[in-house]
Design a protein around this motif. Structure first.
Motif, PDB file in Angstrom:
ATOM      1  N   ALA A  93       0.808  -1.218   0.000  1.00 34.63           N
ATOM      2  CA  ALA A  93       0.000   0.000   0.000  1.00 34.63           C
ATOM      3  C   ALA A  93       0.840   1.267   0.000  1.00 34.63           C
ATOM      4  O   ALA A  93       0.351   2.343  -0.370  1.00 34.63           O
ATOM      5  CB  ALA A  93      -0.928   0.005   1.212  1.00 34.63           C
ATOM      6  N   THR A  94       2.104   1.166   0.400  1.00 29.09           N
ATOM      7  CA  THR A  94       2.996   2.333   0.474  1.00 29.09           C
ATOM      8  C   THR A  94       4.289   2.000  -0.240  1.00 29.09           C
ATOM      9  O   THR A  94       5.024   1.091   0.175  1.00 29.09           O
ATOM     10  CB  THR A  94       3.281   2.711   1.942  1.00 29.09           C
ATOM     11  N   ASP A  95       4.584   2.720  -1.316  1.00 31.30           N
ATOM     12  CA  ASP A  95       5.713   2.364  -2.173  1.00 31.30           C
ATOM     13  C   ASP A  95       7.033   2.324  -1.405  1.00 31.30           C
ATOM     14  O   ASP A  95       7.877   1.468  -1.663  1.00 31.30           O
ATOM     15  CB  ASP A  95       5.820   3.363  -3.334  1.00 31.30           C
ATOM     16  N   LEU A  96       7.208   3.231  -0.438  1.00 30.70           N
ATOM     17  CA  LEU A  96       8.471   3.268   0.300  1.00 30.70           C
ATOM     18  C   LEU A  96       8.647   2.071   1.224  1.00 30.70           C
ATOM     19  O   LEU A  96       9.743   1.853   1.756  1.00 30.70           O
ATOM     20  CB  LEU A  96       8.574   4.568   1.108  1.00 30.70           C
ATOM     21  N   PHE A  97       7.605   1.280   1.425  1.00 35.22           N
ATOM     22  CA  PHE A  97       7.706   0.075   2.240  1.00 35.22           C
ATOM     23  C   PHE A  97       7.955  -1.182   1.402  1.00 35.22           C
ATOM     24  O   PHE A  97       7.984  -2.285   1.945  1.00 35.22           O
ATOM     25  CB  PHE A  97       6.415  -0.135   3.048  1.00 35.22           C
ATOM     26  N   ARG A  98       8.138  -1.025   0.093  1.00 31.86           N
ATOM     27  CA  ARG A  98       8.207  -2.202  -0.778  1.00 31.86           C
ATOM     28  C   ARG A  98       9.593  -2.825  -0.869  1.00 31.86           C
ATOM     29  O   ARG A  98       9.783  -3.840  -1.539  1.00 31.86           O
ATOM     30  CB  ARG A  98       7.700  -1.860  -2.180  1.00 31.86           C
ATOM     31  N   SER A  99      10.562  -2.262  -0.150  1.00 25.46           N
ATOM     32  CA  SER A  99      11.892  -2.860  -0.139  1.00 25.46           C
ATOM     33  C   SER A  99      11.846  -4.263   0.450  1.00 25.46           C
ATOM     34  O   SER A  99      11.137  -4.504   1.436  1.00 25.46           O
ATOM     35  CB  SER A  99      12.847  -2.002   0.697  1.00 25.46           C
ATOM     36  N   PRO A 100      12.604  -5.212  -0.119  1.00 27.66           N
ATOM     37  CA  PRO A 100      12.681  -6.548   0.497  1.00 27.66           C
ATOM     38  C   PRO A 100      13.110  -6.500   1.961  1.00 27.66           C
ATOM     39  O   PRO A 100      12.737  -7.367   2.749  1.00 27.66           O
ATOM     40  CB  PRO A 100      13.725  -7.261  -0.364  1.00 27.66           C
ATOM     41  N   LEU A 101      13.872  -5.458   2.328  1.00 29.85           N
ATOM     42  CA  LEU A 101      14.367  -5.343   3.697  1.00 29.85           C
ATOM     43  C   LEU A 101      13.287  -4.964   4.698  1.00 29.85           C
ATOM     44  O   LEU A 101      13.513  -5.030   5.915  1.00 29.85           O
ATOM     45  CB  LEU A 101      15.495  -4.308   3.752  1.00 29.85           C
ATOM     46  N   LEU A 102      12.122  -4.550   4.217  1.00 29.81           N
ATOM     47  CA  LEU A 102      11.013  -4.222   5.100  1.00 29.81           C
ATOM     48  C   LEU A 102       9.927  -5.292   5.061  1.00 29.81           C
ATOM     49  O   LEU A 102       8.865  -5.117   5.659  1.00 29.81           O
ATOM     50  CB  LEU A 102      10.426  -2.853   4.724  1.00 29.81           C
ATOM     51  N   SER A 103      10.204  -6.399   4.417  1.00 26.78           N
ATOM     52  CA  SER A 103       9.219  -7.457   4.260  1.00 26.78           C
ATOM     53  C   SER A 103       9.253  -8.407   5.459  1.00 26.78           C
ATOM     54  O   SER A 103      10.281  -8.553   6.137  1.00 26.78           O
ATOM     55  CB  SER A 103       9.502  -8.264   2.985  1.00 26.78           C
ATOM     56  N   PRO A 104       8.142  -9.093   5.726  1.00 25.24           N
ATOM     57  CA  PRO A 104       8.164 -10.107   6.785  1.00 25.24           C
ATOM     58  C   PRO A 104       9.092 -11.275   6.446  1.00 25.24           C
ATOM     59  O   PRO A 104       9.655 -11.907   7.335  1.00 25.24           O
ATOM     60  CB  PRO A 104       6.699 -10.563   6.864  1.00 25.24           C
ATOM     61  N   GLU A 105       9.276 -11.535   5.148  1.00 29.38           N
ATOM     62  CA  GLU A 105      10.184 -12.609   4.742  1.00 29.38           C
ATOM     63  C   GLU A 105      11.613 -12.334   5.202  1.00 29.38           C
ATOM     64  O   GLU A 105      12.323 -13.249   5.635  1.00 29.38           O
ATOM     65  CB  GLU A 105      10.146 -12.784   3.218  1.00 29.38           C
ATOM     66  N   TRP A 106      12.021 -11.068   5.120  1.00 33.76           N
ATOM     67  CA  TRP A 106      13.365 -10.705   5.576  1.00 33.76           C
ATOM     68  C   TRP A 106      13.496 -10.906   7.087  1.00 33.76           C
ATOM     69  O   TRP A 106      14.472 -11.499   7.568  1.00 33.76           O
ATOM     70  CB  TRP A 106      13.673  -9.264   5.196  1.00 33.76           C
ATOM     71  N   THR A 107      12.526 -10.434   7.838  1.00 35.94           N
ATOM     72  CA  THR A 107      12.575 -10.592   9.291  1.00 35.94           C
ATOM     73  C   THR A 107      12.642 -12.066   9.679  1.00 35.94           C
ATOM     74  O   THR A 107      13.415 -12.465  10.562  1.00 35.94           O
ATOM     75  CB  THR A 107      11.342  -9.929   9.935  1.00 35.94           C
ATOM     76  N   GLN A 108      11.871 -12.909   9.001  1.00 33.42           N
ATOM     77  CA  GLN A 108      11.894 -14.333   9.310  1.00 33.42           C
ATOM     78  C   GLN A 108      13.204 -14.985   8.881  1.00 33.42           C
ATOM     79  O   GLN A 108      13.677 -15.920   9.541  1.00 33.42           O
ATOM     80  CB  GLN A 108      10.696 -15.022   8.663  1.00 33.42           C
ATOM     81  N   ALA A 109      13.810 -14.494   7.798  1.00 30.89           N
ATOM     82  CA  ALA A 109      15.112 -15.029   7.375  1.00 30.89           C
ATOM     83  C   ALA A 109      16.166 -14.732   8.429  1.00 30.89           C
ATOM     84  O   ALA A 109      16.998 -15.595   8.762  1.00 30.89           O
ATOM     85  CB  ALA A 109      15.513 -14.426   6.027  1.00 30.89           C
ATOM     86  N   VAL A 110      16.170 -13.516   8.960  1.00 27.34           N
ATOM     87  CA  VAL A 110      17.135 -13.158  10.008  1.00 27.34           C
ATOM     88  C   VAL A 110      16.871 -13.979  11.266  1.00 27.34           C
ATOM     89  O   VAL A 110      17.794 -14.449  11.938  1.00 27.34           O
ATOM     90  CB  VAL A 110      17.075 -11.652  10.313  1.00 27.34           C
ATOM     91  N   ALA A 111      15.592 -14.177  11.579  1.00 26.01           N
ATOM     92  CA  ALA A 111      15.227 -14.956  12.768  1.00 26.01           C
ATOM     93  C   ALA A 111      15.691 -16.409  12.661  1.00 26.01           C
ATOM     94  O   ALA A 111      15.852 -17.087  13.684  1.00 26.01           O
ATOM     95  CB  ALA A 111      13.719 -14.898  12.986  1.00 26.01           C
ATOM     96  N   SER A 112      15.925 -16.886  11.441  1.00 22.30           N
ATOM     97  CA  SER A 112      16.384 -18.265  11.272  1.00 22.30           C
ATOM     98  C   SER A 112      17.840 -18.442  11.672  1.00 22.30           C
ATOM     99  O   SER A 112      18.298 -19.580  11.859  1.00 22.30           O
ATOM    100  CB  SER A 112      16.187 -18.717   9.814  1.00 22.30           C
TER     101      SER A 112
END
Length: 382
Positions: free
Chosen positions: A27-46
């Protein structure tokens, strides 16, 4: 309307939470970076066990997510720091939430924001250091940039000379040749060593994260290697995250044998065709090296590197002490103040990467021992 906060492990996010988070990013273009995605947070959590998400709800309905590393003494960093070039409180537009109050509710007194993205102004005036994030928007039929006519002529000359001596320019995306990945890493670590910098690729959790991302399926968040070849020989690499049509490279390295041809300029000029062919619509160059990135980008936006204090009494006390320190540093004079700022940044990066006291102490000792090399590099000796 009652606002609540629940701090949970990234692995505890429900499918509904993940779907809302993704919808907020779309919904917000500035939030579309992969680094702001839940997938990134879960990758780091792994690869790290200190990754949490503050989930904010109003009347039971989720209105925001703040992913972070939860460190001792109510201190937090963006999930994946220092590789997290951006950080944000992820919400839909007009969230009606105060960022500092949100930190208090999450039990955070100090949040060390890197590349703070705040399109909905939840943090207001956040202070710190202003910076610019650059990118190449490839959604246009013809992509322009800020390369001057003289610079473009020099790039074309270097390309012609390189082709005459070594062969045609080619690109590989996503490059799955393991020898190319290993060469990219080796060249980067050699550059880090020459320049006297802290080896950000060495900590076990960082090595594990890069490996997992490189081996991840391309259907989701994965590590993507873009390789430039000359006469079939790999000579320059960009490696980083890709999620759907967005790519965010972290590591840039090249074979110094080809340095005379300015391979970085050729790379950023010629890579756009292969990016488009492979469905990339935005190539994020992030912050830093503004004199260089500004030439090759066609879009930019403002971010801030800053420490944000929550609304608790202990956080306000900490903010007061920090303001005193800033005033003292400013009174030292420009050159001394700049040196202190650089030193603080270096120590903070070491703290981001090294998770135990012994490793941090070694990093600090190395930073002092390698200072002459860093000085020579800054003066153009390397």
């Amino acid at each position: 309307m009652r606002l609540t906060c629940e701090v949970i492990k990234a692995s505890a996010l429900s499918d509904l939470d993940l779907g809302l988070w993704r919808a907020m990013c779309q919904a917000t273009d500035l939030f579309r970076s992969p680094l702001l995605s839940p997938e990134w947070t879960q990758a780091v959590a792994s690869v790290r066990d200190d990754v949490h998400v503050a989930v904010f709800r109003r009347m039971g309905k989720v209105i925001g997510f703040l992913p972070h590393h939860r460190r001792p003494h109510r201190f937090a960093r963006p999930a994946g720091a220092p590789f997290a070039d951006y950080s944000a409180l992820i919400t839909f537009p007009n969230p009606g939430i105060d960022g500092r109050q949100a930190l208090k509710m999450a039990g955070i007194d100090r949040f060390q924001a890197i590349g703070l993205v705040d399109p909905h102004n939840v943090f207001g005036e956040s202070g710190g250091e202003a910076d610019t994030a650059y990118g190449i928007d490839l959604s246009f039929d013809e992509t322009t940039n800020n390369v001057t006519r003289k610079h473009r002529k020099n790039i074309n000359r270097h390309r012609r000379n390189m082709i005459e001596m070594h062969g045609d320019v080619g690109f590989i995306l996503t490059d799955r040749d393991r020898s190319h990945y290993d060469q990219m890493m080796r060249l980067k670590r050699e550059q880090i060593e020459r320049n006297g910098l802290h080896d950000f690729l060495a900590p076990p959790w960082a090595t594990d994260l890069f490996e997992r991302l490189y081996n991840a399926p391309e259907t989701g968040l994965h590590g993507s290697l873009l390789t430039m070849t000359i006469g079939g020989t790999p000579v320059m690499f960009h490696y980083g995250l890709r999620l759907r049509d967005r790519m965010h490279p972290w590591v840039s390295s090249y074979d110094p044998t080809f340095g005379v041809f300015s391979p970085g300029s050729i790379f950023l000029t010629d890579c756009q065709a292969v990016l488009k062919e492979n469905g990339v619509s935005y190539y994020d160059l992030s912050t830093g090296q503004s004199h260089y990135k500004d030439s090759f980008s066609n879009t930019a936006y403002d971010v801030r590197h800053t420490r944000i204090y929550g609304a608790s009494s202990s956080a306000r006390f900490g903010a007061g002490l920090a303001n005193v320190a800033i005033r003292v540093q400013g009174a030292m004079g420009g050159r001394v103040a700049d040196a202190v700022t650089r030193l603080n940044r270096r120590f903070d990066q070491i703290a981001c990467l090294e998770l135990d006291f012994v490793s941090r102490a070694r990093g600090v000792a190395y930073a002092f021992a390698a200072a002459p090399r860093r000085l020579r590099t800054s003066q153009g000796a390397d």
